[in-house]
Design an enzyme around this catalytic site. Sequence first.
Site: not given
Length: 334
Positions: A260, A310
């Site tokens: 995400y 990430h």
Amino acid sequence: MSLLKLRKFRALTLLFCIITFTMVLFNYTLRDPSAYFFKYAFRLSDTVFPRGPCSCRRCVAETEDDPWFAERFNQSFHPVMSRKGSVLTDDTYRWWQWLQAERQPANFTEVVDKLFQIIPDKEFYADSRPDRCRTCSVVGNSGNLKDSHYGPLIDASDFVIRMNQAPTEGFEKDVGYRTTHHLMYPESAVDLGNSTCLILIPFKTLDLEWLISALTTGTIKYTYLPVTANIKANKDKVMVYNPSFFKYVYDTWLEGHGRYPSTGFLALMFAIHVCDEVNVYGFGADHYGNWHHYWEDNLLGGAFRHTGVHDGDYEYNVTALLADKHKIKLFKGS
Ligand code: C5P
């Protein structure tokens, strides 16, 4: 005085008078609503020569000049949640709950209802206008801010957006001292001053329950880590990052890279949707691809992780592309 000089002097005086007269007239027209002739003349000129979406030299929201940007930039998604806009599609809810999978989440609608009894329910920032030039500084936490002397530049923007720990005391010269918006999640929460807006990034329903608790009873002290029980923040300035916007950022801007988006990338996306001009500071990993912080001694092992869940490289490439396309200004630091 020769004839030529006299003529020049007269021409300059005339020009000066015309400029002064025009300025006075313009000022008068804007203040006096009875000056209909001028108002209609200006309105007509707006139709013939349409103005951009803002009054800055360049406006982020201008989409005509770049198909790549136009394909992605979607203003129908609202960056912050309102009671009316809190309904999530099944798809969004499923994706969002999967981020930090909760075994037995509380009822989302009931929690949101309770939350909006405590925090304001406004369609914040859906307010762009052709006569507005809102400038914003987005300040990431990169070690490249050290010795950058960006402080005054950062503070000069209308909005100064920071995130997570982001200390300013003792670092003002490089990072500035103003904070108008601070993005955080329960596990990264810090106390804020009275004039700063808190923007919670929720990853699960428990995070919304934590926000209610942290602003009132202080009963929630643990999520998947120990979290601060009470937070100092002005309740009238608390907002929640919209899960639908969160998913839009992931799908559209990151095209599914990483698990995400990082807090920094979410902050940047928030800014390009609510600001007219965006200046970006404190983004960029060190030579080894690690995220390091400006307040840590990075040479002594402060750099702490590659970029975790990430995709730091992909995020940085999108950020750099936005800069190449003059949508944002990226300050690379020291
Ligand atoms: O480390 P933290 O998550 O608090 O940093 C905030 C944001 O700043 C990150 O999410 C990332 O987008 C950005 N950052 C960066 N390079 C670093 C450190 C942080 O781009 N070295």
